[in-house]
Write a protein that holds these residues in place. Structure first.
Motif, PDB file in Angstrom:
ATOM      1  N   VAL A  61     -12.311   0.496 -40.835  1.00  0.00           N
ATOM      2  CA  VAL A  61     -12.984  -0.166 -39.720  1.00  0.00           C
ATOM      3  C   VAL A  61     -12.032  -1.196 -39.132  1.00  0.00           C
ATOM      4  CG1 VAL A  61     -14.967  -1.539 -38.990  1.00  0.00           C
ATOM      5  CG2 VAL A  61     -15.235   0.173 -40.790  1.00  0.00           C
ATOM      6  N   ILE A  62     -11.795  -1.075 -37.827  1.00  0.00           N
ATOM      7  CA  ILE A  62     -10.843  -1.950 -37.134  1.00  0.00           C
ATOM      8  C   ILE A  62     -11.551  -2.583 -35.948  1.00  0.00           C
ATOM      9  CG2 ILE A  62      -8.701  -2.004 -35.789  1.00  0.00           C
ATOM     10  CD1 ILE A  62      -7.840   0.472 -37.512  1.00  0.00           C
ATOM     11  N   THR A  63     -11.377  -3.867 -35.766  1.00  0.00           N
ATOM     12  CA  THR A  63     -11.983  -4.541 -34.625  1.00  0.00           C
ATOM     13  C   THR A  63     -10.903  -5.085 -33.692  1.00  0.00           C
ATOM     14  OG1 THR A  63     -12.096  -6.651 -35.804  1.00  0.00           O
ATOM     15  CG2 THR A  63     -14.016  -5.198 -35.964  1.00  0.00           C
ATOM     16  N   LEU A  64     -11.319  -5.330 -32.453  1.00  0.00           N
ATOM     17  CA  LEU A  64     -10.426  -5.951 -31.477  1.00  0.00           C
ATOM     18  C   LEU A  64     -10.901  -7.385 -31.285  1.00  0.00           C
ATOM     19  CD1 LEU A  64      -8.073  -5.609 -29.456  1.00  0.00           C
ATOM     20  CD2 LEU A  64      -9.790  -5.029 -27.726  1.00  0.00           C
ATOM     21  N   GLU A  65     -10.071  -8.320 -31.711  1.00  0.00           N
ATOM     22  CA  GLU A  65     -10.377  -9.739 -31.542  1.00  0.00           C
ATOM     23  C   GLU A  65     -10.099 -10.097 -30.087  1.00  0.00           C
ATOM     24  OE1 GLU A  65      -7.815 -13.129 -33.140  1.00  0.00           O
ATOM     25  OE2 GLU A  65      -9.284 -12.817 -34.732  1.00  0.00           O
ATOM     26  N   ILE A  66     -11.143 -10.185 -29.295  1.00  0.00           N
ATOM     27  CA  ILE A  66     -10.999 -10.279 -27.840  1.00  0.00           C
ATOM     28  C   ILE A  66     -10.483 -11.644 -27.407  1.00  0.00           C
ATOM     29  CG2 ILE A  66     -12.214 -10.139 -25.630  1.00  0.00           C
ATOM     30  CD1 ILE A  66     -14.295  -8.384 -27.022  1.00  0.00           C
ATOM     31  N   GLY A  67      -9.476 -11.617 -26.550  1.00  0.00           N
ATOM     32  CA  GLY A  67      -8.981 -12.836 -25.942  1.00  0.00           C
ATOM     33  C   GLY A  67      -9.285 -12.899 -24.458  1.00  0.00           C
ATOM     34  N   LEU A  68      -9.484 -11.714 -23.843  1.00  0.00           N
ATOM     35  CA  LEU A  68      -9.725 -11.657 -22.394  1.00  0.00           C
ATOM     36  C   LEU A  68     -10.541 -10.417 -22.062  1.00  0.00           C
ATOM     37  CD1 LEU A  68      -8.983 -12.920 -19.587  1.00  0.00           C
ATOM     38  CD2 LEU A  68      -7.049 -11.333 -19.534  1.00  0.00           C
ATOM     39  N   VAL A  69     -11.545 -10.601 -21.210  1.00  0.00           N
ATOM     40  CA  VAL A  69     -12.367  -9.495 -20.716  1.00  0.00           C
ATOM     41  C   VAL A  69     -12.272  -9.478 -19.197  1.00  0.00           C
ATOM     42  CG1 VAL A  69     -14.667  -8.454 -20.630  1.00  0.00           C
ATOM     43  CG2 VAL A  69     -13.985  -9.785 -22.639  1.00  0.00           C
ATOM     44  N   THR A  70     -11.947  -8.316 -18.644  1.00  0.00           N
ATOM     45  CA  THR A  70     -11.784  -8.194 -17.194  1.00  0.00           C
ATOM     46  C   THR A  70     -12.535  -6.983 -16.682  1.00  0.00           C
ATOM     47  OG1 THR A  70      -9.541  -9.110 -17.402  1.00  0.00           O
ATOM     48  CG2 THR A  70     -10.111  -8.065 -15.310  1.00  0.00           C
ATOM     49  N   LEU A  71     -13.322  -7.186 -15.634  1.00  0.00           N
ATOM     50  CA  LEU A  71     -13.985  -6.088 -14.941  1.00  0.00           C
ATOM     51  C   LEU A  71     -13.086  -5.681 -13.780  1.00  0.00           C
ATOM     52  CD1 LEU A  71     -16.597  -4.352 -14.718  1.00  0.00           C
ATOM     53  CD2 LEU A  71     -17.449  -6.074 -13.126  1.00  0.00           C
ATOM     54  N   VAL A  72     -12.727  -4.397 -13.735  1.00  0.00           N
ATOM     55  CA  VAL A  72     -11.781  -3.904 -12.731  1.00  0.00           C
ATOM     56  C   VAL A  72     -12.507  -2.958 -11.767  1.00  0.00           C
ATOM     57  CG1 VAL A  72      -9.618  -2.686 -12.321  1.00  0.00           C
ATOM     58  CG2 VAL A  72      -9.912  -4.052 -14.406  1.00  0.00           C
ATOM     59  N   SER A  73     -12.408  -3.261 -10.470  1.00  0.00           N
ATOM     60  CA  SER A  73     -12.967  -2.400  -9.430  1.00  0.00           C
ATOM     61  C   SER A  73     -11.831  -1.914  -8.545  1.00  0.00           C
ATOM     62  CB  SER A  73     -13.989  -3.161  -8.580  1.00  0.00           C
ATOM     63  OG  SER A  73     -15.028  -3.675  -9.385  1.00  0.00           O
ATOM     64  N   THR A  74     -11.878  -0.651  -8.174  1.00  0.00           N
ATOM     65  CA  THR A  74     -10.827  -0.063  -7.332  1.00  0.00           C
ATOM     66  C   THR A  74     -11.411   0.342  -5.985  1.00  0.00           C
ATOM     67  OG1 THR A  74      -9.730   0.798  -9.304  1.00  0.00           O
ATOM     68  CG2 THR A  74      -9.050   1.713  -7.176  1.00  0.00           C
ATOM     69  N   SER A  75     -10.734  -0.068  -4.915  1.00  0.00           N
ATOM     70  CA  SER A  75     -11.171   0.289  -3.567  1.00  0.00           C
ATOM     71  C   SER A  75      -9.943   0.562  -2.711  1.00  0.00           C
ATOM     72  CB  SER A  75     -11.994  -0.855  -2.958  1.00  0.00           C
ATOM     73  OG  SER A  75     -12.393  -0.541  -1.639  1.00  0.00           O
TER      74      SER A  75
END
Length: 229
Positions: free
Chosen positions: A106-120
């Motif tokens: 079991v491996i986790t990602l210790e989050i430092g940054l969350v980004t929502l990406v939209s493409t247009s």
């Protein structure tokens, strides 16, 4: 039904991003700048806002986690518009024990940054999602989680669903050919079933909205069948 584009309200953004993590349709992983091939037998899931991998022992990802390597995880979901994804950046960590720890880690990602990406029109717009809000328990019953719960009930609890309909309608289980849960929300669901003479639909409203997965499970158990988890 696809989740809609949220406002820039932090809670709405976080709930939207958590829904994408909870119901991934495409996953790309970069470890220390190199693309990682998830076909090695790795799966990813949402564990209360923590991206969690199950990886074979001594796989590339397992070794990377043992070294606390930097990683970038990009996830798309068919719950969101086709031009949207979530990027989670952080460090890989080996988690605690696992029932199958002789074969899977079991491996986790210790989050430092969350980004929502939209493409247009070929251009990407990046919106930062507050990490603390992303991890908030308020988003446990997100749209992705609800869809996964609904799919689990339909795929793994068909016998229990057929028994529930038979008991509610006063007929033999053999007359209920198939059952499906639709539109699951914290407040209720729709149930459809097929009999030899045709299809039927019924709405089930819970006496109170579920506040967390545990309450939702209890409501499904009491309104459908005790064997539904």
């Amino acid at each position: 039904m696809p989740i809609t584009q949220p406002s820039h309200d932090p809670a709405a953004l976080a709930g939207h991003a958590r829904s994408i993590l909870a119901a991934p349709s495409a996953v790309d992983l970069v470890v220390e700048g190199a693309a990682y091939d998830l076909s090695e037998g790795v799966t990813v899931q949402d564990d209360c806002g923590i991206p969690t991998f199950l990886a074979p022992i001594d796989s590339v990802l397992d070794r990377a986690a043992s070294q606390a390597s930097n990683a970038l995880l990009r996830i798309s979901s068919d719950l969101a518009p086709g031009d949207e994804s979530v990027i989670l950046a952080g460090r890989l960590r080996l988690a605690g024990g696992c029932a199958h720890q002789q074969v899977v880690r079991v491996i986790t990602l210790e989050i430092g940054l969350v980004t929502l990406v939209s493409t247009s029109n070929g251009a990407e717009r990046h919106t930062t999602v507050p990490t603390r809000e992303f991890r908030s328990p308020a988003h446990r019953l997100n749209a992705g989680y609800l869809r996964g719960t609904m799919a689990h009930a339909n795929e793994c609890h068909q016998d229990e669903l057929r028994q529930a309909v038979a008991m509610a309608t006063g007929q033999r289980v053999g007359n209920v050919l198939g059952v499906a849960v639709h539109d699951l929300t914290p407040s209720g669901l729709r149930l459809s079933w097929l009999e030899p003479e045709g299809g039927h639909m019924s709405r089930i409203d819970f006496p109170r909205p579920a506040r967390d997965p545990e309450e939702l499970a209890a409501l499904l158990s009491s309104h459908l069948h005790s064997g539904i988890c």
